[in-house]
Design a protein around this motif. Structure first.
Motif, PDB file in Angstrom:
ATOM      1  N   CYS A 143       8.887  -8.771   6.436  1.00 44.76           N
ATOM      2  CA  CYS A 143       8.768  -7.842   5.316  1.00 44.76           C
ATOM      3  C   CYS A 143       9.896  -8.131   4.331  1.00 44.76           C
ATOM      4  O   CYS A 143      11.056  -8.255   4.743  1.00 44.76           O
ATOM      5  CB  CYS A 143       8.864  -6.405   5.829  1.00 44.76           C
ATOM      6  SG  CYS A 143       8.936  -5.176   4.518  1.00 44.76           S
ATOM      7  N   TRP A 179      -0.300  -1.899   3.365  1.00 48.17           N
ATOM      8  CA  TRP A 179       0.852  -1.368   4.058  1.00 48.17           C
ATOM      9  C   TRP A 179       1.133  -2.221   5.279  1.00 48.17           C
ATOM     10  O   TRP A 179       0.208  -2.723   5.921  1.00 48.17           O
ATOM     11  CB  TRP A 179       0.603   0.059   4.502  1.00 48.17           C
ATOM     12  CG  TRP A 179       0.740   1.065   3.425  1.00 48.17           C
ATOM     13  CD1 TRP A 179       1.822   1.853   3.179  1.00 48.17           C
ATOM     14  CD2 TRP A 179      -0.227   1.411   2.429  1.00 48.17           C
ATOM     15  NE1 TRP A 179       1.584   2.662   2.086  1.00 48.17           N
ATOM     16  CE2 TRP A 179       0.334   2.408   1.617  1.00 48.17           C
ATOM     17  CE3 TRP A 179      -1.508   0.966   2.142  1.00 48.17           C
ATOM     18  CZ2 TRP A 179      -0.339   2.969   0.539  1.00 48.17           C
ATOM     19  CZ3 TRP A 179      -2.180   1.512   1.085  1.00 48.17           C
ATOM     20  CH2 TRP A 179      -1.596   2.507   0.293  1.00 48.17           C
ATOM     21  N   GLN A 233       3.230  -2.391   9.139  1.00 38.96           N
ATOM     22  CA  GLN A 233       3.542  -1.451  10.208  1.00 38.96           C
ATOM     23  C   GLN A 233       4.915  -0.826  10.005  1.00 38.96           C
ATOM     24  O   GLN A 233       5.208   0.225  10.547  1.00 38.96           O
ATOM     25  CB  GLN A 233       3.453  -2.147  11.569  1.00 38.96           C
ATOM     26  CG  GLN A 233       2.032  -2.430  11.967  1.00 38.96           C
ATOM     27  CD  GLN A 233       1.916  -3.024  13.353  1.00 38.96           C
ATOM     28  OE1 GLN A 233       2.896  -3.427  13.958  1.00 38.96           O
ATOM     29  NE2 GLN A 233       0.693  -3.093  13.843  1.00 38.96           N
ATOM     30  N   CYS A 234       5.747  -1.451   9.186  1.00 37.70           N
ATOM     31  CA  CYS A 234       7.066  -0.898   8.869  1.00 37.70           C
ATOM     32  C   CYS A 234       6.985   0.177   7.789  1.00 37.70           C
ATOM     33  O   CYS A 234       7.992   0.714   7.362  1.00 37.70           O
ATOM     34  CB  CYS A 234       7.995  -2.019   8.427  1.00 37.70           C
ATOM     35  SG  CYS A 234       7.417  -2.896   6.943  1.00 37.70           S
ATOM     36  N   SER A 235       5.781   0.469   7.291  1.00 35.45           N
ATOM     37  CA  SER A 235       5.491   1.489   6.269  1.00 35.45           C
ATOM     38  C   SER A 235       5.831   1.059   4.855  1.00 35.45           C
ATOM     39  O   SER A 235       5.741   1.873   3.940  1.00 35.45           O
ATOM     40  CB  SER A 235       6.193   2.817   6.576  1.00 35.45           C
ATOM     41  OG  SER A 235       5.695   3.337   7.783  1.00 35.45           O
ATOM     42  N   HIS A 236       6.207  -0.185   4.626  1.00 33.36           N
ATOM     43  CA  HIS A 236       6.415  -0.652   3.258  1.00 33.36           C
ATOM     44  C   HIS A 236       5.066  -1.059   2.664  1.00 33.36           C
ATOM     45  O   HIS A 236       4.191  -1.546   3.361  1.00 33.36           O
ATOM     46  CB  HIS A 236       7.403  -1.817   3.216  1.00 33.36           C
ATOM     47  CG  HIS A 236       8.804  -1.379   3.463  1.00 33.36           C
ATOM     48  ND1 HIS A 236       9.512  -1.760   4.569  1.00 33.36           N
ATOM     49  CD2 HIS A 236       9.617  -0.559   2.749  1.00 33.36           C
ATOM     50  CE1 HIS A 236      10.712  -1.205   4.528  1.00 33.36           C
ATOM     51  NE2 HIS A 236      10.795  -0.469   3.435  1.00 33.36           N
ATOM     52  N   CYS A 237       4.935  -0.848   1.373  1.00 38.93           N
ATOM     53  CA  CYS A 237       3.673  -1.051   0.676  1.00 38.93           C
ATOM     54  C   CYS A 237       3.876  -2.066  -0.455  1.00 38.93           C
ATOM     55  O   CYS A 237       4.900  -2.050  -1.144  1.00 38.93           O
ATOM     56  CB  CYS A 237       3.231   0.298   0.118  1.00 38.93           C
ATOM     57  SG  CYS A 237       1.683   0.253  -0.747  1.00 38.93           S
ATOM     58  N   ALA A 268       1.276   6.064  -2.485  1.00 41.56           N
ATOM     59  CA  ALA A 268       2.129   5.150  -1.725  1.00 41.56           C
ATOM     60  C   ALA A 268       3.496   5.791  -1.543  1.00 41.56           C
ATOM     61  O   ALA A 268       3.836   6.781  -2.193  1.00 41.56           O
ATOM     62  CB  ALA A 268       2.255   3.824  -2.458  1.00 41.56           C
ATOM     63  N   ASN A 269       4.300   5.193  -0.687  1.00 39.50           N
ATOM     64  CA  ASN A 269       5.626   5.740  -0.411  1.00 39.50           C
ATOM     65  C   ASN A 269       6.646   5.349  -1.474  1.00 39.50           C
ATOM     66  O   ASN A 269       7.808   5.694  -1.365  1.00 39.50           O
ATOM     67  CB  ASN A 269       6.100   5.304   0.982  1.00 39.50           C
ATOM     68  CG  ASN A 269       6.080   3.800   1.157  1.00 39.50           C
ATOM     69  OD1 ASN A 269       5.593   3.079   0.288  1.00 39.50           O
ATOM     70  ND2 ASN A 269       6.593   3.313   2.268  1.00 39.50           N
ATOM     71  N   TRP A 314       6.377  -9.045   9.788  1.00 41.02           N
ATOM     72  CA  TRP A 314       5.309  -8.418   9.012  1.00 41.02           C
ATOM     73  C   TRP A 314       4.025  -8.374   9.833  1.00 41.02           C
ATOM     74  O   TRP A 314       3.553  -9.391  10.336  1.00 41.02           O
ATOM     75  CB  TRP A 314       5.061  -9.171   7.715  1.00 41.02           C
ATOM     76  CG  TRP A 314       3.926  -8.551   6.943  1.00 41.02           C
ATOM     77  CD1 TRP A 314       2.635  -8.947   6.933  1.00 41.02           C
ATOM     78  CD2 TRP A 314       4.010  -7.380   6.116  1.00 41.02           C
ATOM     79  NE1 TRP A 314       1.884  -8.111   6.150  1.00 41.02           N
ATOM     80  CE2 TRP A 314       2.701  -7.146   5.635  1.00 41.02           C
ATOM     81  CE3 TRP A 314       5.036  -6.535   5.739  1.00 41.02           C
ATOM     82  CZ2 TRP A 314       2.417  -6.091   4.786  1.00 41.02           C
ATOM     83  CZ3 TRP A 314       4.745  -5.476   4.880  1.00 41.02           C
ATOM     84  CH2 TRP A 314       3.451  -5.262   4.426  1.00 41.02           C
ATOM     85  N   LYS A 348      -0.769  -2.950   8.599  1.00 37.07           N
ATOM     86  CA  LYS A 348      -1.089  -1.680   9.239  1.00 37.07           C
ATOM     87  C   LYS A 348      -2.608  -1.550   9.292  1.00 37.07           C
ATOM     88  O   LYS A 348      -3.291  -1.854   8.323  1.00 37.07           O
ATOM     89  CB  LYS A 348      -0.496  -0.542   8.412  1.00 37.07           C
ATOM     90  CG  LYS A 348      -0.466   0.777   9.105  1.00 37.07           C
ATOM     91  CD  LYS A 348       0.311   1.761   8.256  1.00 37.07           C
ATOM     92  CE  LYS A 348       0.734   2.966   9.068  1.00 37.07           C
ATOM     93  NZ  LYS A 348       1.583   3.843   8.275  1.00 37.07           N
TER      94      LYS A 348
END
Length: 84
Positions: A73, A48, A50-54, A18-19, A80, A83
């Motif tokens: 988000c 995840w 679409q904003c890339s937060h997990c 994950a990021n 939100w 993804k």
């Protein structure tokens, strides 16, 4: 010289890629599990946006259900969307 293996013990470990290292909602490690789960792994997956937060799946679902009007988000306040 020949070697004969008499006993072998395999050891494995896993981790989520994950990021970030921790869920932004419950602050528990992604390699662990959310407060609602007892065992990490497939029963407590990551999702995840679409904003890339997990986040842990259970954490983001609780967060989204607690939102009254629009679902944002918790990290960046963008709308939100999961993804694909």
């Amino acid at each position: 010289m020949k070697v004969k293996v008499k006993l072998w013990n395999g050891v494995a470990s896993w981790l989520w890629v994950a990021n970030d290292e921790n869920c932004g909602i419950c602050r528990m490690a992604f390699n662990g599990c959310c407060p609602d789960c007892k065992i990490p792994g497939d029963d407590c997956p990551l999702v995840w946006g679409q904003c890339s937060h997990c986040f842990h799946m259970h954490c983001i679902l609780k967060w989204l259900n607690s939102q009254q009007v629009q679902q944002h988000c918790p990290m960046c306040r963008q709308e939100w969307k999961f993804k694909e």
